[in-house]
Each structure stands twice: as C-alpha cells, then as structure tokens.
Design a protein around this motif. Structure first.
Motif, PDB file in Angstrom:
ATOM      1  N   GLY A 229      74.491  21.086  30.679  1.00  0.00           N
ATOM      2  CA  GLY A 229      74.592  20.062  29.642  1.00  0.00           C
ATOM      3  C   GLY A 229      73.359  19.942  28.767  1.00  0.00           C
ATOM      4  N   TYR A 230      72.173  20.147  29.350  1.00  0.00           N
ATOM      5  CA  TYR A 230      70.936  20.034  28.584  1.00  0.00           C
ATOM      6  C   TYR A 230      70.616  21.298  27.796  1.00  0.00           C
ATOM      7  CZ  TYR A 230      69.680  15.540  30.679  1.00  0.00           C
ATOM      8  OH  TYR A 230      69.658  14.201  31.046  1.00  0.00           O
ATOM      9  N   ASN A 231      71.451  22.331  27.971  1.00  0.00           N
ATOM     10  CA  ASN A 231      71.247  23.575  27.236  1.00  0.00           C
ATOM     11  C   ASN A 231      72.341  23.833  26.208  1.00  0.00           C
ATOM     12  OD1 ASN A 231      68.934  24.322  28.833  1.00  0.00           O
ATOM     13  ND2 ASN A 231      70.358  24.825  30.484  1.00  0.00           N
ATOM     14  N   SER A 232      73.289  22.909  26.066  1.00  0.00           N
ATOM     15  CA  SER A 232      74.445  23.104  25.185  1.00  0.00           C
ATOM     16  C   SER A 232      74.292  22.241  23.935  1.00  0.00           C
ATOM     17  CB  SER A 232      75.743  22.749  25.933  1.00  0.00           C
ATOM     18  OG  SER A 232      75.865  23.515  27.119  1.00  0.00           O
ATOM     19  N   PHE A 233      73.739  22.819  22.882  1.00  0.00           N
ATOM     20  CA  PHE A 233      73.418  22.049  21.676  1.00  0.00           C
ATOM     21  C   PHE A 233      74.636  21.385  21.065  1.00  0.00           C
ATOM     22  CE2 PHE A 233      74.641  26.170  20.010  1.00  0.00           C
ATOM     23  CZ  PHE A 233      75.399  25.853  18.885  1.00  0.00           C
ATOM     24  N   GLU A 234      75.833  21.970  21.288  1.00  0.00           N
ATOM     25  CA  GLU A 234      77.041  21.443  20.654  1.00  0.00           C
ATOM     26  C   GLU A 234      77.455  20.076  21.202  1.00  0.00           C
ATOM     27  OE1 GLU A 234      78.370  24.242  24.011  1.00  0.00           O
ATOM     28  OE2 GLU A 234      76.841  24.181  22.432  1.00  0.00           O
ATOM     29  N   TRP A 243      65.230  15.911  20.176  1.00  0.00           N
ATOM     30  CA  TRP A 243      64.522  15.139  21.206  1.00  0.00           C
ATOM     31  C   TRP A 243      64.472  15.914  22.522  1.00  0.00           C
ATOM     32  CZ3 TRP A 243      66.839  12.848  25.657  1.00  0.00           C
ATOM     33  CH2 TRP A 243      66.021  11.960  26.366  1.00  0.00           C
ATOM     34  N   VAL A 244      65.602  16.510  22.912  1.00  0.00           N
ATOM     35  CA  VAL A 244      65.662  17.305  24.139  1.00  0.00           C
ATOM     36  C   VAL A 244      64.692  18.474  24.070  1.00  0.00           C
ATOM     37  CG1 VAL A 244      67.120  18.909  25.463  1.00  0.00           C
ATOM     38  CG2 VAL A 244      68.014  16.678  24.809  1.00  0.00           C
ATOM     39  N   CYS A 245      64.734  19.213  22.969  1.00  0.00           N
ATOM     40  CA  CYS A 245      63.896  20.406  22.833  1.00  0.00           C
ATOM     41  C   CYS A 245      62.409  20.067  22.747  1.00  0.00           C
ATOM     42  CB  CYS A 245      64.326  21.200  21.605  1.00  0.00           C
ATOM     43  SG  CYS A 245      66.007  21.884  21.718  1.00  0.00           S
ATOM     44  N   LYS A 246      62.077  19.060  21.948  1.00  0.00           N
ATOM     45  CA  LYS A 246      60.673  18.696  21.745  1.00  0.00           C
ATOM     46  C   LYS A 246      60.035  18.195  23.033  1.00  0.00           C
ATOM     47  CE  LYS A 246      57.709  15.599  19.043  1.00  0.00           C
ATOM     48  NZ  LYS A 246      57.666  14.555  17.990  1.00  0.00           N
ATOM     49  N   ASN A 247      60.805  17.429  23.811  1.00  0.00           N
ATOM     50  CA  ASN A 247      60.253  16.798  25.012  1.00  0.00           C
ATOM     51  C   ASN A 247      60.620  17.530  26.301  1.00  0.00           C
ATOM     52  OD1 ASN A 247      59.056  14.141  23.863  1.00  0.00           O
ATOM     53  ND2 ASN A 247      61.116  14.220  22.979  1.00  0.00           N
ATOM     54  N   GLN A 248      61.328  18.661  26.162  1.00  0.00           N
ATOM     55  CA  GLN A 248      61.733  19.468  27.317  1.00  0.00           C
ATOM     56  C   GLN A 248      62.457  18.631  28.371  1.00  0.00           C
ATOM     57  OE1 GLN A 248      58.057  21.441  28.529  1.00  0.00           O
ATOM     58  NE2 GLN A 248      58.302  22.986  26.943  1.00  0.00           N
ATOM     59  N   ILE A 249      63.436  17.863  27.909  1.00  0.00           N
ATOM     60  CA  ILE A 249      64.216  16.994  28.788  1.00  0.00           C
ATOM     61  C   ILE A 249      65.240  17.829  29.555  1.00  0.00           C
ATOM     62  CG2 ILE A 249      65.713  14.972  28.905  1.00  0.00           C
ATOM     63  CD1 ILE A 249      62.910  14.332  27.886  1.00  0.00           C
ATOM     64  N   ILE A 250      65.275  17.679  30.859  1.00  0.00           N
ATOM     65  CA  ILE A 250      66.243  18.419  31.682  1.00  0.00           C
ATOM     66  C   ILE A 250      67.010  17.520  32.652  1.00  0.00           C
ATOM     67  CG2 ILE A 250      64.921  20.559  31.551  1.00  0.00           C
ATOM     68  CD1 ILE A 250      63.958  19.961  34.440  1.00  0.00           C
ATOM     69  N   TRP A 255      63.814  11.641  37.602  1.00  0.00           N
ATOM     70  CA  TRP A 255      64.389  12.678  38.464  1.00  0.00           C
ATOM     71  C   TRP A 255      63.377  13.802  38.668  1.00  0.00           C
ATOM     72  CZ3 TRP A 255      70.206  14.067  38.626  1.00  0.00           C
ATOM     73  CH2 TRP A 255      70.975  12.889  38.697  1.00  0.00           C
ATOM     74  N   HIS A 256      63.310  14.304  39.913  1.00  0.00           N
ATOM     75  CA  HIS A 256      62.402  15.389  40.271  1.00  0.00           C
ATOM     76  C   HIS A 256      63.162  16.417  41.109  1.00  0.00           C
ATOM     77  CE1 HIS A 256      58.749  13.036  39.126  1.00  0.00           C
ATOM     78  NE2 HIS A 256      59.495  12.007  39.520  1.00  0.00           N
ATOM     79  N   ASN A 257      63.102  17.666  40.683  1.00  0.00           N
ATOM     80  CA  ASN A 257      63.736  18.746  41.441  1.00  0.00           C
ATOM     81  C   ASN A 257      62.705  19.325  42.402  1.00  0.00           C
ATOM     82  OD1 ASN A 257      65.122  21.067  42.348  1.00  0.00           O
ATOM     83  ND2 ASN A 257      66.306  21.118  40.451  1.00  0.00           N
ATOM     84  N   ILE A 258      62.873  19.030  43.693  1.00  0.00           N
ATOM     85  CA  ILE A 258      61.909  19.440  44.713  1.00  0.00           C
ATOM     86  C   ILE A 258      62.607  20.398  45.674  1.00  0.00           C
ATOM     87  CG2 ILE A 258      60.353  18.648  46.535  1.00  0.00           C
ATOM     88  CD1 ILE A 258      60.298  15.916  45.119  1.00  0.00           C
ATOM     89  N   ASN A 259      62.137  21.635  45.704  1.00  0.00           N
ATOM     90  CA  ASN A 259      62.742  22.661  46.562  1.00  0.00           C
ATOM     91  C   ASN A 259      64.249  22.760  46.333  1.00  0.00           C
ATOM     92  OD1 ASN A 259      60.229  23.235  47.782  1.00  0.00           O
ATOM     93  ND2 ASN A 259      60.513  21.566  49.258  1.00  0.00           N
ATOM     94  N   ARG A 260      64.619  22.762  45.042  1.00  0.00           N
ATOM     95  CA  ARG A 260      66.007  22.913  44.607  1.00  0.00           C
ATOM     96  C   ARG A 260      66.910  21.758  45.055  1.00  0.00           C
ATOM     97  NH1 ARG A 260      67.188  29.423  45.521  1.00  0.00           N
ATOM     98  NH2 ARG A 260      65.418  30.156  44.266  1.00  0.00           N
TER      99      ARG A 260
END
Length: 386
Positions: A229-234, A243-250, A255-260
């Motif tokens: 969803g965070y990679n689909s510009f449409e 905003w997503v691209c400038k701030n690298q929002i994922i 939220w924190h991705n820790i060890n997957r």
C-alpha cells in the motif's frame, strides 16, 4: 441555566485531572518539545491556567493581581487579540519558569476562581467558566498524546505507566449500516455545552449510503502494508504521495518492524501489535489510501453524524472526507474568544467521535475536531463507507 455549585465541582475535578495526567512524569519530561505540533507538558499546565486568568479573573474579579506579568507572553497560544507570545516552536526552550512555579501558578488561579464564584456570578461569567473547563479538557487530551510523542521519540522508548491500557478491541461483528437517502438535520440542538463550530443546526441532503459499524483494525491495516500500500502511488492523493516519499513513510506512527515482526510504542512501552485493536495514529492521507485500497471511501462528517447512533464510537478520532468549514449562519464571537475555532477553517479535515485520550463528558455526536491531513500524533483511525 448554569448552576454555580455544579460548575465549581466540575472545574475543580478538571483541574485535578490535568495534574493526575502529569503525575507519572519525571521532572525532565515536562520541558521536552520534539516537534512544533507537540507542546511540553509544563506549557499545557500553564496555558490552561492562563486561560482562566486572562478571560475570567482579569476582567471579573475586583482587585485581582496577576500571578506573573510575563506569563501572558509565555502561555498565550494563538490569541492575537491578547498580545505578544512565545512562538509555538520555542515552547521547549522555556526551562524557566520552573515546573514548581507553574504548579504554584495553577493553585493561585484555582483559588482565585473559587473566590470569584463566591461573588454571585452572572450567566455570562458562568458560560465563560464552562468554556474554560472544556478548553482544559481539550488540553488534557493533548497532554496525553503529547506525552506519548515525547516518550515515543525517546531512543529508550520508556513507558509512561504500566497501569493504563490503550488497546480496546471492538468485539462486535462487522456489519454495514444502511442509511436511506433523504434530508437530515446536522449540528447541535441541545441545552448542554457545545463549541461554536457545532452551530448552527441545518439541513443536508444525503444520498443512500452504508457505513461500517466497526473501525479498521491493526490486522486489516497490516494487510494493506503487506500488499504494498505504501508503494502504490495510484492509491494516494498527489499531496499524500509526496508526503509518503519525502518522509519515507512505511507504516503508522509508532510502528517498529523488529526482526520482521511489527511492534508499536504504547503508553506502556513497546508492545507487539494487537491485531484486533483499532488502528491509530494515521494521517488523513493514509486513511484515504487504505479506503481506496479496499475499494470503499471515508464517510463525510454528515454521514457519520446521522449514522453514529448505530455503532459505538469514541475509541479513535475518525477521519472524514469533509473539509473543515463553517456551518450556515456561523458567526464568530466578539473579541479574543472569536479566535477559538473560526480562524482555523482552512486546509483542514474534520474528525469525528473521540479517542482513548479524550476526557469524560467532553465529546458528543456533533463534536467537530480538525487537523491538517498529514498530522497523526493523535489517536486517529478510520471506518469505511460505501
């Protein structure tokens, strides 16, 4: 007609609640300001006190002596009518006045209000007191969310307390509430308190629609993330995609991705994501993109208000598709209090409901909160409509 004794009790309880929220803090926590939108706890305690001093004590209590001549400059927020003030981004630089002096200021003003209410106040003064009470309740919500942001941006991710639980699962079955097309009345029409932006009551025409009786959960939002969803510009507005691209929002805030494996910072510290808890700390951009991904949309604030009696609300502030605008016949009050809501009716989206952080007896079905689309430090979530 407002009753002095009842308002005094509510006033005193409200004043105490602000200090209870700050009780778990270390003295060093009171001054931190990580970003401009977040104010230090000490400033909230002082500003909510200054409001009573400026708008009630100075004009209405005979021979009242202000606690400190500098405090209007320090604790004024945005009231141009009142005079100069410390700019918002500099509130974290206020190492002085000390925390203890701010608490002394609170006691001084609280006692002066008690004295003022012994003078047989008129209805107008009591209405100002009621506004001041709800103003402080607004700052209690901000206090809690600002404290979370302050601690949640501390590299150690310390817990605020271990006696609070912000995870409130909605246990009822998901369903769609159907609302017929027709003309409906919107806005406040009761005798109890409301802010001026909830007036005046007016009619709107709504096309037939359906609205979910449940908020979107962490589990559902994680599916959006995993599906790119965070990679689909449409899925995004152009402004949201920038905003997503400038701030690298994922992911949502905290939220924190820790060890997957996804965790999120809570007031109890870092925890694994609770799947069935409503997702929170979303921007409007994210709420819109998720709705697009699901093939639905966000409700308008009018659709939300008409349907709210059919579902539980108040756990998360809910983004709507409505721009924050005045209702028909809206008029700002004279003087400084006219700056309370009206001057912010530009470039903002309406949120409805309430949140985990909202004080008791503060929100109602007609309450209109509002924020810029990129902000997400409040407990903001979403429900879908179609």
């Amino acid at each position: 007609m407002l009753v002095t004794e009842t308002l005094l009790d509510t006033f005193l309880i409200t004043r105490k609640e602000s200090e209870t929220i700050c009780a778990p803090l270390e003295i060093e926590d009171y001054v931190v300001q990580p970003v401009e939108d977040v104010s230090p706890p000490k400033w909230h305690l002082g500003h909510s006190t200054w409001f009573f001093e400026e708008f009630l004590l100075k004009p209405y209590l005979k021979d009242y002596k202000v606690y400190d001549e500098d405090f209007s400059f320090v604790f004024n927020s945005y009231y141009e009518t009142v005079g100069k003030r410390v700019i918002r981004a500099d509130r974290g630089n206020l190492s002085r006045p000390s925390v203890q002096k701010v608490y002394n200021y609170r006691n001084y003003v609280t006692n002066a209000i008690k004295t003022l209410l012994d003078t047989e106040p008129d209805e107008k003064l009591l209405q100002l007191l009621e506004i001041g009470i709800h103003h402080e309740k607004q700052h209690q919500e901000l206090l809690l969310t600002d404290i979370k942001y302050i601690l949640g941006n501390n590299p150690l991710l310390p817990a605020y307390t271990d006696t609070i639980n912000e995870h409130r699962e909605e246990s009822h079955q998901q369903d769609w509430v159907s609302i017929d097309a027709g003309i409906y009345e919107i806005g406040h029409d009761l005798d109890n308190f409301c802010f001026d932006n909830e007036l005046g009551r007016h009619k709107v025409y709504l096309h037939a629609y359906e609205i979910s009786n449940k908020l979107i959960t962490n589990k559902e939002y994680l599916e959006f993330i995993n599906d790119g969803g965070y990679n689909s510009f449409e899925l995004w507005h152009a402004e949201g995609w920038d905003w997503v691209c400038k701030n690298q929002i994922i992911s949502p805030l905290y939220w924190h991705n820790i060890n997957r494996e996804w965790h999120n910072y809570t007031l109890e510290g870092l925890r694994k994501i609770s799947p069935n808890t409503p997702v929170s700390h979303l921007s409007y951009y994210e709420a819109f993109a998720f709705a697009q991904w699901k093939g639905y949309r966000l409700p308008t604030e009018f659709e939300w208000e008409v349907a709210q009696k059919y579902f539980p609300w108040g756990d998360r502030w809910e983004w709507t598709e409505s721009t924050y605008l005045p209702y028909p016949g809206y008029q700002k009050e004279e003087g400084a209090l006219g700056e309370y809501n009206g001057k912010f009716m530009v470039s903002q989206k309406v949120l409805r409901g309430g949140s985990f952080a909202t004080p008791s007896n503060h929100t109602r079905p007609t309450y209109r909160n509002f924020f810029h689309p990129h902000l997400r430090w409040q407990y903001t979530g979403l429900r879908l409509a179609k």
